[in-house]
Design an enzyme around this catalytic site. Structure first.
Site, PDB file in Angstrom:
ATOM      1  N   ASP A  10       0.877  -1.183   0.000  1.00  0.00           N
ATOM      2  CA  ASP A  10       0.000   0.000   0.000  1.00  0.00           C
ATOM      3  C   ASP A  10       0.907   1.224   0.000  1.00  0.00           C
ATOM      4  OD1 ASP A  10      -2.358   1.616   0.316  1.00  0.00           O
ATOM      5  OD2 ASP A  10      -1.946   1.755   2.454  1.00  0.00           O
ATOM      6  N   SER A  11       0.286   2.396  -0.101  1.00  0.00           N
ATOM      7  CA  SER A  11       1.055   3.638  -0.029  1.00  0.00           C
ATOM      8  C   SER A  11       1.583   3.901   1.377  1.00  0.00           C
ATOM      9  CB  SER A  11       0.168   4.805  -0.451  1.00  0.00           C
ATOM     10  OG  SER A  11      -0.933   4.895   0.444  1.00  0.00           O
ATOM     11  N   CYS A  73      -4.485  -1.673  -1.692  1.00  0.00           N
ATOM     12  CA  CYS A  73      -4.676  -0.248  -1.939  1.00  0.00           C
ATOM     13  C   CYS A  73      -5.678  -0.111  -3.080  1.00  0.00           C
ATOM     14  CB  CYS A  73      -3.333   0.357  -2.341  1.00  0.00           C
ATOM     15  SG  CYS A  73      -3.446   2.072  -2.875  1.00  0.00           S
ATOM     16  N   GLU A 154      -2.583   8.567   8.616  1.00  0.00           N
ATOM     17  CA  GLU A 154      -1.119   8.442   8.709  1.00  0.00           C
ATOM     18  C   GLU A 154      -0.605   9.197   9.929  1.00  0.00           C
ATOM     19  OE1 GLU A 154       1.247   6.751   6.664  1.00  0.00           O
ATOM     20  OE2 GLU A 154      -0.413   5.808   5.600  1.00  0.00           O
ATOM     21  N   CYS A 186     -11.034   2.713   0.472  1.00  0.00           N
ATOM     22  CA  CYS A 186      -9.619   3.048   0.656  1.00  0.00           C
ATOM     23  C   CYS A 186      -9.198   2.256   1.875  1.00  0.00           C
ATOM     24  CB  CYS A 186      -9.434   4.543   0.899  1.00  0.00           C
ATOM     25  SG  CYS A 186      -7.753   4.989   1.423  1.00  0.00           S
ATOM     26  N   HIS A 188      -7.103   2.718   4.053  1.00  0.00           N
ATOM     27  CA  HIS A 188      -6.870   3.496   5.279  1.00  0.00           C
ATOM     28  C   HIS A 188      -8.160   3.678   6.091  1.00  0.00           C
ATOM     29  CE1 HIS A 188      -3.055   4.638   3.411  1.00  0.00           C
ATOM     30  NE2 HIS A 188      -2.698   5.284   4.508  1.00  0.00           N
TER      31      HIS A 188
HETATM   32  N1  DGL Z   1      -4.797   3.156   1.069  1.00  0.00           N
HETATM   33  C1  DGL Z   1      -4.815   3.509  -0.296  1.00  0.00           C
HETATM   34  C2  DGL Z   1      -6.124   3.214  -0.967  1.00  0.00           C
HETATM   35  O1  DGL Z   1      -6.752   2.246  -0.613  1.00  0.00           O
HETATM   36  C3  DGL Z   1      -4.117   4.769  -0.745  1.00  0.00           C
HETATM   37  C4  DGL Z   1      -4.330   5.996   0.006  1.00  0.00           C
HETATM   38  C5  DGL Z   1      -3.417   7.110  -0.462  1.00  0.00           C
HETATM   39  O2  DGL Z   1      -2.203   6.923  -0.425  1.00  0.00           O
HETATM   40  O3  DGL Z   1      -3.920   8.163  -0.852  1.00  0.00           O
HETATM   41  O4  DGL Z   1      -6.532   3.883  -1.878  1.00  0.00           O
END
Ligand code: DGL
Length: 269
Positions: A10-11, A73, A154, A186, A188
């Site tokens: 993931d990011s 992600c 984050e 997402c 996150h």
């Molecule tokens: N967690 C990621 C997603 O599901 C990326 C979030 C990001 O880096 O903007 O899209």
């Protein structure tokens, strides 16, 4: 090969929500996780950039000997799943999070109105509309980008007054549009599930694609005879960040507790 780890990326720390689901569903599988903390967020970046990052990380994971890759992600799944599949050996299955999330949403909705929240990139891609439309053309999809959620997660602000205010600003309109199911599109966002649930209210079912993604991984491993012997000794996991490992460890441990004991750093050009 069944002893080899599963690569997950993931990011940043968001993909740990998928890791947790994989650990629950497939407790014998070793995981190598990459969080690209040097370049987070990916959500506002263009498709070419996200593809380049995703392919770089997938290449690195293949170099670590992974037997499967989970793109934990939504943004990278939306922009890069085909590029990642083309870049890795055909023996390595690549699983994304959007199709499993769409499947869970279609199963959950009663009124056939599904909300999807995600990054600007995921929402602009229309990937959820396509995935849900392919499964259930009668379901209306109401998508909304929530770009401030990723930096708040984050930062570890998972239950902060500022996060509640941002959530109300993003979600009041969606709640009023009559959705009965909301996809956390997402990885996150499950870390904000309590705040999001408070804002949208008890009538709306939240869908987190983690469990469905873990089930898709289990199927992919079984089809290829790659599942590790469940009676083998507990697996060793590795967690890799591309910058700021202390912050990754601090926020990630709140979520994964003892399963996350240390973070390595790897730099991608
Ligand atoms: N967690 C990621 C997603 O599901 C990326 C979030 C990001 O880096 O903007 O899209």
């Amino acid at each position: 090969m069944s002893e080899a780890p599963v690569g997950v990326f993931d990011s940043g720390i968001g993909g740990l929500t998928v890791v947790r689901a994989i650990m629950r569903a497939l407790p014998a599988e070793p995981i190598v996780y990459v969080g690209d903390t040097a370049r987070v967020p990916w959500g506002p970046k263009g498709p070419d950039t996200v593809r380049r990052y995703a392919v770089q990380i997938a290449d690195w994971l293949v170099g670590q000997g992974v037997k499967a890759i989970v793109i934990a992600c939504n943004t990278a799944t939306a922009h890069a799943i085909d590029a990642v599949r083309a870049a890795v050996p055909p023996t390595v299955p690549v699983i994304g999070v959007i199709e499993p999330g769409a499947r869970a949403a279609v199963a959950a909705t009663r009124d056939r109105h599904v909300g999807v929240i995600g990054t600007a990139g995921t929402v602009a891609s229309g990937a959820y509309e396509r995935a849900i439309g392919a499964l259930a053309p009668d379901v209306a999809v109401h998508a909304r980008a929530c770009p401030l959620f990723v930096p708040l997660v984050e930062e570890g602000w998972t239950d902060h007054p500022a996060t509640r205010l941002v959530a109300r600003t993003y979600l009041d309109g969606l709640r009023d549009s009559g959705v009965d199911t909301l996809v956390l599109g997402c990885t996150h966002y499950p870390l904000l599930a309590d705040v999001i649930a408070d804002v949208v209210g008890p009538r709306v079912t939240l869908v987190d694609s983690g469990a469905e993604t873990a089930a898709a991984l289990a199927r992919a491993l079984d089809e290829r005879g790659l599942r590790r012997d469940p009676s083998a000794p507990p697996p060793e996991h590795r967690f890799v960040a591309t910058d700021a490992p202390e912050a990754f460890l601090r926020v990630g441990q709140r979520f994964l507790a003892g399963a996350l004991r240390g973070v390595e750093v790897v730099h991608f050009a």
